[in-house]
Design an enzyme around this catalytic site. Structure first.
Site, PDB file in Angstrom:
ATOM      1  N   GLU A   1      -1.495  -8.958   4.151  1.00 37.55           N
ATOM      2  CA  GLU A   1      -1.444  -8.817   5.942  1.00 37.55           C
ATOM      3  C   GLU A   1      -2.430  -9.195   6.561  1.00 37.55           C
ATOM      4  O   GLU A   1      -3.100 -10.003   7.683  1.00 37.55           O
ATOM      5  CB  GLU A   1      -0.483  -7.484   6.409  1.00 37.55           C
ATOM      6  CG  GLU A   1      -1.111  -6.729   6.683  1.00 37.55           C
ATOM      7  CD  GLU A   1      -1.030  -6.162   5.135  1.00 37.55           C
ATOM      8  OE1 GLU A   1      -0.730  -5.926   4.974  1.00 37.55           O
ATOM      9  OE2 GLU A   1      -0.511  -4.546   5.714  1.00 37.55           O
TER      10      GLU A   1
ATOM     11  N   SER B   1       2.763 -13.584  37.393  1.00 37.05           N
ATOM     12  CA  SER B   1       1.712 -13.053  38.197  1.00 37.05           C
ATOM     13  C   SER B   1       0.579 -14.379  38.403  1.00 37.05           C
ATOM     14  O   SER B   1      -0.730 -13.959  38.682  1.00 37.05           O
ATOM     15  CB  SER B   1       1.603 -12.162  36.942  1.00 37.05           C
ATOM     16  OG  SER B   1       1.154 -12.849  36.102  1.00 37.05           O
TER      17      SER B   1
ATOM     18  N   GLY C   1      -0.217 -15.265  35.380  1.00 36.48           N
ATOM     19  CA  GLY C   1      -0.877 -15.326  34.005  1.00 36.48           C
ATOM     20  C   GLY C   1       0.789 -16.090  33.081  1.00 36.48           C
ATOM     21  O   GLY C   1       1.973 -16.716  33.512  1.00 36.48           O
TER      22      GLY C   1
ATOM     23  N   CYS D   1       0.668  -1.546   0.313  1.00 34.05           N
ATOM     24  CA  CYS D   1      -0.140  -0.452   0.142  1.00 34.05           C
ATOM     25  C   CYS D   1       0.411   0.965  -0.308  1.00 34.05           C
ATOM     26  O   CYS D   1       1.285   1.432  -1.135  1.00 34.05           O
ATOM     27  CB  CYS D   1      -1.237   0.232   1.385  1.00 34.05           C
ATOM     28  SG  CYS D   1      -2.308   1.277   0.697  1.00 34.05           S
TER      29      CYS D   1
ATOM     30  N   SER E   1       4.508 -14.098  32.502  1.00 30.68           N
ATOM     31  CA  SER E   1       5.957 -14.385  33.172  1.00 30.68           C
ATOM     32  C   SER E   1       5.929 -16.118  33.657  1.00 30.68           C
ATOM     33  O   SER E   1       7.360 -16.523  33.793  1.00 30.68           O
ATOM     34  CB  SER E   1       5.615 -13.937  34.655  1.00 30.68           C
ATOM     35  OG  SER E   1       4.156 -14.590  35.137  1.00 30.68           O
TER      36      SER E   1
ATOM     37  N   HIS F   1      -3.665  -5.138   1.063  1.00 28.10           N
ATOM     38  CA  HIS F   1      -3.214  -5.250   2.530  1.00 28.10           C
ATOM     39  C   HIS F   1      -3.329  -6.537   2.209  1.00 28.10           C
ATOM     40  O   HIS F   1      -3.620  -7.815   2.631  1.00 28.10           O
ATOM     41  CB  HIS F   1      -3.563  -4.701   2.794  1.00 28.10           C
ATOM     42  CG  HIS F   1      -3.590  -3.276   3.372  1.00 28.10           C
ATOM     43  ND1 HIS F   1      -2.480  -2.906   4.744  1.00 28.10           N
ATOM     44  CD2 HIS F   1      -4.393  -2.844   2.590  1.00 28.10           C
ATOM     45  CE1 HIS F   1      -2.385  -1.612   4.151  1.00 28.10           C
ATOM     46  NE2 HIS F   1      -3.547  -1.470   3.584  1.00 28.10           N
TER      47      HIS F   1
END
Ligand code: XMP
Length: 533
Positions: free
Chosen positions: A191, A243, A245, A95, A248, A189
């Site tokens: 992507e 955490s 999560g 683009c 980490s 595009h």
């Protein structure tokens, strides 16, 4: 924000095994990087202002120029460093990238309003008019293919050496190519998912045109990172805040594999976790991985301190500050450490170009261990700095973390406190935990967990009247939230069917004392945010 300090070391045999993406400020530049990585090739994004330095550092085998909200004919609009066109390296311009390349190499780009045709936005069809290395094994001459266009300006005269290889009604120069120099430009595009063959076109560019073999795998990454961590840390001691999560946890397991018990993990349990979450984290680290873990039970400290706080930012700030204090005290007890490990990801370190100018407003002050390094004067170990979330999950699997853990939805640092608008109390946390657990159980039973980026319940400080049996109730409202997203920056509402939502609502009202009404949040991001506070 900093750019990554160095590219991963693949050894001399793989020098240049990467792609440089030059960012001109498109909303979807990160998607280009994801598509390149999916093709098994490492890549980095550099703002156009830093592209030259990045080029020298990375020695890329190919370059992709991103889209942009800017307009090439406009004075002051961004340009690619001219040296990129003289480096003998293949280039794909997308683009704006196509337009800027055309302009800089001697062609012409005109604003949509000047050509009298306006721009082209959304789904379009192009026709392949000539063979092109980008289309190898994919598109044949004469075929029509769906693509996604989003442009106002367009190329009106090609630069010397270029030929048209595909056209569309709105963009006669839909794909252009200079096969001798291996320069390609697409007006559309590739992507975005709305260009169905886009990922394969990008894979063709990086693998066939640039000749990269696709060595970017998590098995390879694991090996090189372990060597890097050992070299960085030496005999030093590392402390890592867990955490609960995925990020980490993956960082900690990887570092432990590299340096063993030179690593100590600290899990500050603020009492604002979901049902059973703290127990699961402790069990996983202590029992499954045998990683030294300090479990700090600080629920009272956090909940007592939250008493009376109702402002979202005040709550966030209190939790962030207290977290740092507790973490620091634990580090001292351990006799200090030389390094602090963090699960920082690539989207956090990419310096995207902003065309709005000036610093962006703080929507929410995010809580993570961001303030720690300066305060504790420690060097950082951030082994995930080059990775996207889906790559971290793949690495977690590679390291043997259970799928149930690796596939977990993201959970915010301040935990349930930002899912309880108004004052946070122990009782409210308990009520929310129960509702949330039912909601997630139903989502898992319906096989929907992995299709959702994040799903959670919110306990509102609003009471409404209901009737149960013959009695009047006056209880809290629970809101349910579920979104799809690729990076948490934008999000769409997950479209549950009505039967599912009815089942969850019925269960919550029947099984959780204190809630008598359930609503579903239909707000996308923007304009909403994912969390309620
Ligand atoms: P919002 O609510 O800003 O959230 O749309 C975007 C993503 O970030 C998570 N989030 C946080 N993560 N510390 C974190 O580590 C925080 O303070 C925090 N606040 C929000 C949120 O769950 C979503 O995934």
């Amino acid at each position: 924000m900093n750019a990554p300090s160095s590219r991963p070391d693949f050894g001399d045999s793989a020098a240049g095994e990467c792609i440089l993406i030059v960012d001109f400020g498109s909303q979807v530049t990160q998607l280009i990087a994801r598509r390149v990585r999916e093709a098994g090739v490492y890549c980095e994004i550099a703002p156009f202002t830093q592209a030259e330095a990045a080029f020298h550092r990375l020695r890329p085998a190919g370059i992709i120029l991103s889209g942009s909200p800017a307009s090439v004919p406009e004075e002051g609009s961004p340009r690619a460093p001219q040296l990129l066109f003289e480096a003998g390296v293949p280039i794909l311009g997308i683009c704006y990238g196509q337009q800027v390349m055309t302009h800089q190499l001697g062609g012409e780009v005109r604003p949509g309003h000047e050509t009298g045709e306006g721009g082209e936005f959304g789904r379009a069809f192009l026709t392949v008019s000539a063979e092109c290395a980008l289309f190898d094994g994919l598109w044949q001459v004469g075929e029509r293919h769906q693509v996604w266009m989003s442009h106002g300006d367009k190329v009106t005269r090609l630069a010397p050496g270029f030929a048209i290889v595909a056209t569309s009604d709105g963009a006669p120069f839909a794909v252009i190519a200079d096969e001798a120099r291996r320069f390609y430009g697409t007006q559309f595009h590739p992507e975005v998912v709305h260009t169905p063959d886009g990922a394969r076109l990008i894979a063709n560019f990086v693998r066939h045109v640039c000749g990269l073999s696709g060595t970017w795998t998590m098995a390879e990454f694991r090996k090189t990172k372990i060597a890097e961590i050992r070299a960085q840390v030496g005999a030093g001691r590392v402390i890592c805040g867990l955490s609960g999560g995925v990020d980490s946890a993956v960082a900690a397991v990887l570092i432990h594999e590299a340096i063993g018990d030179q690593l100590t993990c600290v899990f500050v349990d603020h009492g604002l976790m979901r049902m059973n979450e703290a127990r699961e984290v402790v069990a996983l680290f202590r029992d499954h991985y045998n990683i030294p873990l300090v479990h700090v039970e600080a629920e009272d400290l956090f909940l007592d301190g939250l008493a009376g706080l109702t402002d979202p930012e005040a709550k966030r700030k209190f939790i962030g500050k207290t977290f740092i204090e507790v973490f620091e005290a634990e580090a001292k007890k351990l006799g200090g450490a030389d390094f602090l490990a963090q699960g920082t990801l690539y989207p956090d370190v990419i310096e995207s170009v902003s065309f709005t100018g000036g610093p962006s407003v703080t929507i929410k002050s995010h809580h993570n261990v961001g303030g720690l390094p300066e305060r504790m004067n420690m060097a950082l170990v951030e082994p995930l700095r080059e990775l996207f979330k889906d790559e971290v999950r793949a690495l977690g699997r590679e390291l043997g973390l259970p799928q149930a853990f690796v596939g977990r939805h993201p959970f915010p640092g301040p935990g349930l406190a930002i899912r309880i608008p108004g004052e946070v109390t122990r009782e409210r946390c308990e009520t929310l935990r129960k509702a949330d657990a039912i909601y997630l159980e139903e989502i898992r039973n319906a096989g929907l967990y992995d299709a959702i980026w994040q799903a959670f319940a919110v306990l509102l400080p609003v009471k409404t009247v209901g009737v149960m049996g013959d009695a009047r109730t006056y209880d809290h409202v629970c809101a349910l939230r579920a979104v799809t997203s690729t990076d948490g920056m934008t999000a769409d509402v997950f479209p549950f069917d009505a039967t599912f939502l009815t089942r969850v609502a019925t269960r919550i009202v029947n099984e959780v004392r204190g809630i008598n009404r359930v609503v579903y949040d239909y707000t996308s991001k923007p304009p909403g945010t994912i969390e309620w506070e």
